[in-house]
Enzyme design. Structure first.
Site, PDB file in Angstrom:
ATOM      1  N   ARG A  83       1.050  -1.138   0.038  1.00  0.00           N
ATOM      2  CA  ARG A  83       0.071  -0.095  -0.063  1.00  0.00           C
ATOM      3  C   ARG A  83       0.782   1.308  -0.238  1.00  0.00           C
ATOM      4  O   ARG A  83       1.841   1.253   0.612  1.00  0.00           O
ATOM      5  CB  ARG A  83      -0.790   0.028   1.267  1.00  0.00           C
ATOM      6  CG  ARG A  83      -2.104  -0.852   1.136  1.00  0.00           C
ATOM      7  CD  ARG A  83      -3.020  -1.001   2.312  1.00  0.00           C
ATOM      8  NE  ARG A  83      -2.288  -1.248   3.493  1.00  0.00           N
ATOM      9  CZ  ARG A  83      -1.869  -0.363   4.449  1.00  0.00           C
ATOM     10  NH1 ARG A  83      -1.876   1.092   4.186  1.00  0.00           N
ATOM     11  NH2 ARG A  83      -1.221  -0.963   5.535  1.00  0.00           N
ATOM     12  N   TYR A 222      -1.486  -3.461  -6.774  1.00  0.00           N
ATOM     13  CA  TYR A 222      -1.200  -4.310  -5.642  1.00  0.00           C
ATOM     14  C   TYR A 222      -2.333  -4.034  -4.581  1.00  0.00           C
ATOM     15  O   TYR A 222      -2.387  -3.157  -3.907  1.00  0.00           O
ATOM     16  CB  TYR A 222       0.210  -3.926  -4.951  1.00  0.00           C
ATOM     17  CG  TYR A 222       0.723  -5.088  -4.144  1.00  0.00           C
ATOM     18  CD1 TYR A 222       1.325  -6.008  -4.769  1.00  0.00           C
ATOM     19  CD2 TYR A 222       0.284  -5.212  -2.955  1.00  0.00           C
ATOM     20  CE1 TYR A 222       2.011  -7.230  -4.170  1.00  0.00           C
ATOM     21  CE2 TYR A 222       0.943  -6.528  -2.133  1.00  0.00           C
ATOM     22  CZ  TYR A 222       1.562  -7.442  -2.907  1.00  0.00           C
ATOM     23  OH  TYR A 222       2.137  -8.433  -1.883  1.00  0.00           O
ATOM     24  N   LYS A 231      -9.595  -2.083   1.714  1.00  0.00           N
ATOM     25  CA  LYS A 231      -9.340  -0.886   2.580  1.00  0.00           C
ATOM     26  C   LYS A 231     -10.272   0.107   2.099  1.00  0.00           C
ATOM     27  O   LYS A 231     -10.707   0.896   3.277  1.00  0.00           O
ATOM     28  CB  LYS A 231      -7.982  -0.778   2.634  1.00  0.00           C
ATOM     29  CG  LYS A 231      -7.152  -1.813   2.828  1.00  0.00           C
ATOM     30  CD  LYS A 231      -7.355  -2.649   4.253  1.00  0.00           C
ATOM     31  CE  LYS A 231      -6.507  -3.660   4.724  1.00  0.00           C
ATOM     32  NZ  LYS A 231      -6.369  -4.106   5.816  1.00  0.00           N
ATOM     33  N   HIS A 251     -10.368  -2.395  11.491  1.00  0.00           N
ATOM     34  CA  HIS A 251      -9.263  -3.473  10.879  1.00  0.00           C
ATOM     35  C   HIS A 251      -9.113  -4.458  12.116  1.00  0.00           C
ATOM     36  O   HIS A 251      -8.150  -4.365  12.669  1.00  0.00           O
ATOM     37  CB  HIS A 251      -8.037  -2.551  10.972  1.00  0.00           C
ATOM     38  CG  HIS A 251      -7.035  -3.221  10.169  1.00  0.00           C
ATOM     39  ND1 HIS A 251      -5.734  -2.571  10.422  1.00  0.00           N
ATOM     40  CD2 HIS A 251      -6.970  -3.900   9.186  1.00  0.00           C
ATOM     41  CE1 HIS A 251      -4.968  -3.345   9.318  1.00  0.00           C
ATOM     42  NE2 HIS A 251      -5.662  -4.104   9.005  1.00  0.00           N
ATOM     43  N   SER A 273      -1.167  -3.684  10.318  1.00  0.00           N
ATOM     44  CA  SER A 273      -0.913  -4.278   9.232  1.00  0.00           C
ATOM     45  C   SER A 273       0.211  -5.247   9.554  1.00  0.00           C
ATOM     46  O   SER A 273       1.361  -4.873  10.175  1.00  0.00           O
ATOM     47  CB  SER A 273      -0.671  -3.627   7.954  1.00  0.00           C
ATOM     48  OG  SER A 273      -1.747  -2.724   7.755  1.00  0.00           O
ATOM     49  N   CYS A 275       0.643  -7.581  11.717  1.00  0.00           N
ATOM     50  CA  CYS A 275       1.006  -7.889  13.108  1.00  0.00           C
ATOM     51  C   CYS A 275       0.390  -8.881  14.022  1.00  0.00           C
ATOM     52  O   CYS A 275       0.231  -8.902  15.023  1.00  0.00           O
ATOM     53  CB  CYS A 275       0.709  -6.404  13.919  1.00  0.00           C
ATOM     54  SG  CYS A 275       1.780  -4.973  13.626  1.00  0.00           S
ATOM     55  N   ASP A 298      -9.408  -9.608   8.791  1.00  0.00           N
ATOM     56  CA  ASP A 298      -8.890  -8.325   8.614  1.00  0.00           C
ATOM     57  C   ASP A 298      -9.848  -7.348   8.852  1.00  0.00           C
ATOM     58  O   ASP A 298      -9.325  -6.188   9.218  1.00  0.00           O
ATOM     59  CB  ASP A 298      -8.299  -8.412   7.235  1.00  0.00           C
ATOM     60  CG  ASP A 298      -7.506  -7.070   6.660  1.00  0.00           C
ATOM     61  OD1 ASP A 298      -6.359  -7.050   7.767  1.00  0.00           O
ATOM     62  OD2 ASP A 298      -7.719  -6.610   5.648  1.00  0.00           O
ATOM     63  N   ARG A 390       2.002 -12.099  -0.676  1.00  0.00           N
ATOM     64  CA  ARG A 390       0.903 -12.657   0.116  1.00  0.00           C
ATOM     65  C   ARG A 390       0.127 -13.753  -0.790  1.00  0.00           C
ATOM     66  O   ARG A 390       0.363 -13.990  -1.899  1.00  0.00           O
ATOM     67  CB  ARG A 390      -0.123 -11.212  -0.211  1.00  0.00           C
ATOM     68  CG  ARG A 390       0.058 -10.047   0.678  1.00  0.00           C
ATOM     69  CD  ARG A 390      -0.641  -9.571   1.718  1.00  0.00           C
ATOM     70  NE  ARG A 390      -0.157  -8.549   2.663  1.00  0.00           N
ATOM     71  CZ  ARG A 390      -0.768  -8.177   3.595  1.00  0.00           C
ATOM     72  NH1 ARG A 390      -1.686  -8.838   4.090  1.00  0.00           N
ATOM     73  NH2 ARG A 390      -0.199  -7.228   4.318  1.00  0.00           N
TER      74      ARG A 390
END
Ligand code: GTP
Ligand code: SPV
Ligand code: MN
Length: 606
Positions: A83, A222, A231, A251, A273, A275, A298, A390
């Site tokens: 991002r 991406y 998001k 989130h 993110s 974590c 998420d 990912r």
């Protein structure tokens, strides 16, 4: 005949399609001038045909079906790997509405910039129209959107991550609200020009118009930059809708936990993110009798249900999970989930046509092709997979998926957790004294930066509610909104906790083993909710009473346990100063309930 009308004649909208959507598609086609317009139906045959065409064009590599059936590898352009927060904009009427933590742009100015960029940007490409539902089809808590894109990679990803296609389109009636999302890789093709494997543009704009519920994204293919349902819609735009309608878009992962006595709980947890959300969402408990099942990894939409309790749904249908660090030792469930039917991005390719990344196995393979397509051996001295590589896979393929994961009413949330990556200060676990204190804990989350976004790795930054890059309005108003949601829930508010799996000793090693052993912390949290264990008050909140945290059979020394819960008052006081400085950036907008908590903390510490 206008270009749009000509295009539309070539690819007619599905019969019965909402007229407003058809008109909007025409309008965007007239601006972007694609060669063709395709309305996606979300079918398997459509997915397979797109994947096949990308294998032929070199965008995807099909993996060896003996190892990884029906799975593909994509290598992005090395400049398009995460991002881009600096290129993400909130275009509300005034800068105050976006707040100091967002990049604000004047909506009229942004529209004029975008008009220029999108003019003819799909020339030589196909424009795909993807109607989708966030949340189970037909659930009263779900919301619709339509994304336009010129990237087939984005189409196959959105088909996994959302309920995309004809079924969603049919549910969008004349009075149904839907979010407009326009995406282009920003790489038009001249006649005869050969395409590259991962088209994108150096210039990137991820722009949000909260007032008109619109998203315009240019230049990246991406993840969150391009899968606009995620998001951009489910957090940035949805957080604004949620503020207006009295609910929360967060989130957060969602799990169902069953304790040894058979009592069922549901838990929502916010971590920044990369974590550990996916990890906790799929965790196998290491302590006997506890069972954890997955609902989301998420994003959570939470609101007061008809029963007056806080309920939550996972608006997504798939996982876009961090690959590096995922292995049978750390997250076996994720490994089982990605057995096949998975799209991998920026991982390494083994000599037998399977995938590999750092942390997948203890011993690296002797040779792979790295994420940039080059030969790699363990001696290469660089990473084989990009740190933000990912996997994209359907949630239904997860062996720990919970039977209530698509409950149209959402699941009742019994506890909320805030976490982050903190080498110092924050203890392994802490319970808030009440909702207001919990909101303070959320508002003051700081975390060391990860590879999920561009920026300096490891740098400690404020990430309130793990929403710093994802809140579509003023963050201080978000805190006020949390306070009012709590007040509305009254006595039925869930309890709030803070955790930190990442505290380090002076020698730099993690003090806590993490992963499956985190179930011990989850057990303490839910035993607290159940009234089964004790806590002791401290300056910063409620800590497990001696012996209340189950560490039976765990290989952690008493000294490390003490360090995991140590409160260094001087360091904490320094942190309160930094919190005050942070709050000051909001020009008096921080709600009194939150500043009051800061004062209480200072008093407790001195
Ligand atoms: P986004 O998808 O970016 O929002 O992130 P996420 O929060 O879902 O991240 P994820 O669960 O994929 O975690 C990413 C990284 O955290 C991986 O490198 C994991 O190995 C690491 N991680 C997860 N849980 C733990 C833990 O308990 N301890 C330690 N030390 N690392 C962990
Ligand atoms: C995150 O960065 O928090 C993610 C990945 O979940 S992305 O969808 O790319 O934002
Ligand atoms: Mn995320």
């Amino acid at each position: 005949m206008s270009i749009a009308a000509a295009v539309r004649e070539q690819s007619p909208a599905p019969a019965g399609a909402n007229e407003a959507i058809v008109a909007w598609v025409d309008e965007i086609a007239a601006i972007t001038s694609p060669d063709e317009v395709v309305w996606c139906d979300g079918s398997q045959s459509e997915w397979d045909a797109l994947a096949q065409s990308m294998v032929e064009s070199g965008t995807l590599t099909q993996l060896n079906p003996e190892h990884r059936p029906h799975s593909f590898l994509a290598r992005s352009d090395p400049s398009d790997v995460a991002r881009v927060e600096a290129r993400t904009f909130i275009c509300s009427e005034t800068p105050e509405e976006a707040g100091p933590t967002n990049n604000w742009r004047d909506p009229a100015e942004m529209r004029s910039t975008l008009d220029g960029l999108f003019q003819g940007c799909m020339t030589g490409r196909t424009m795909y129209v993807m109607p989708f539902s966030m949340g189970p089809l037909g659930s009263p808590l779900s919301k619709f959107g339509v994304q336009i894109t010129d990237s087939p990679y984005v189409v196959i990803s959105m088909a996994v991550m959302t309920r995309m296609g004809s079924a969603a389109l049919e549910l969008i009636g004349d009075d149904t609200e839907w979010v407009r999302a326009i995406h282009s890789v920003g790489s038009p093709l001249k006649p005869g020009q050969v395409d590259v494997a991962w088209p994108c543009n150096e210039t990137k704009y991820i722009s949000h118009f909260p007032d008109t519920r619109e998203i315009w994204s240019f230049g990246s293919a991406y993840g969150g930059n391009a899968l606009l349902a995620k998001k951009s819609f489910a957090l940035r735009i949805a957080s604004v809708i949620a503020r207006d309608e009295g609910w929360l878009a967060e989130h957060m992962l969602i799990i169902k936990v069953t304790n040894p006595r058979g009592r069922v709980f549901h838990l929502a947890a916010a971590f920044p993110s990369a974590c550990g959300k996916t990890n906790l969402a799929m965790m196998k408990a290491t302590i006997p009798g506890w069972k954890i099942e997955t609902i989301g990894d998420d994003i959570a939409w939470l609101g007061k249900g008809a029963d007056g309790r806080l309920r939550a749904i996972n608006p997504e249908a798939g996982f876009f999970g961090v690959a590096p660090g995922t292995g049978f030792g750390t997250n076996a469930t994720a490994m089982e989930t990605i057995w096949g039917n998975t799209v991998f991005t920026n991982v390494a390719l083994t000599d037998t046509g399977d995938v590999w990344w750092e942390g997948m196995t203890d011993t690296p393979p002797e040779h792979v092709i790295d994420w940039q397509g080059n030969d790699w051996t363990p001696e290469s001295g660089r990473l084989a997979a990009h740190p933000n590589a990912r996997f994209t896979v359907a949630a239904r393929q997860c062996p720990s998926i919970s039977d209530d994961w698509e409950d149209p009413e959402g699941v009742v949330i019994d506890a909320i957790i805030f976490g982050g990556r903190r080498a110092t200060n924050v203890p392994l676990v802490l319970e808030a004294r009440d909702w207001e204190h919990g909101v303070y804990l959320g508002a003051t989350i700081s975390s060391e930066r990860t590879a999920a976004a561009e920026g300096t790795l490891g740098e400690l930054r404020r990430d309130p509610f793990a929403m710093l890059p994802f809140c579509g309005y003023n963050m201080a108003d978000h805190w006020a909104h949390w306070l009012s949601v709590g007040a509305d829930l009254g006595d039925s508010v869930p309890r709030i906790f803070q955790v930190n799996w990442f505290r380090k000793g002076t020698d730099g090693r993690f003090l806590w083993p993490g992963f499956g052993e985190n179930s011990r912390v989850i057990a303490w949290i839910l035993d607290r909710v159940d009234g089964a264990v004790a806590a002791t008050d401290s300056a910063i909140g409620l800590l497990p009473a001696k012996g209340a945290l189950n560490i039976d059979g765990l290989d952690v020394t008493d000294a490390d346990m003490d360090e995991l819960f140590a409160i260094d008052k001087a360091l904490w006081l320094t942190e309160t100063d930094s919190t005050e400085t942070f709050f000051d950036t909001f020009d008096g907008r921080v709600p009194a309930g939150v500043t009051k908590q800061l004062e209480t903390l200072r008093k407790n510490l001195s």
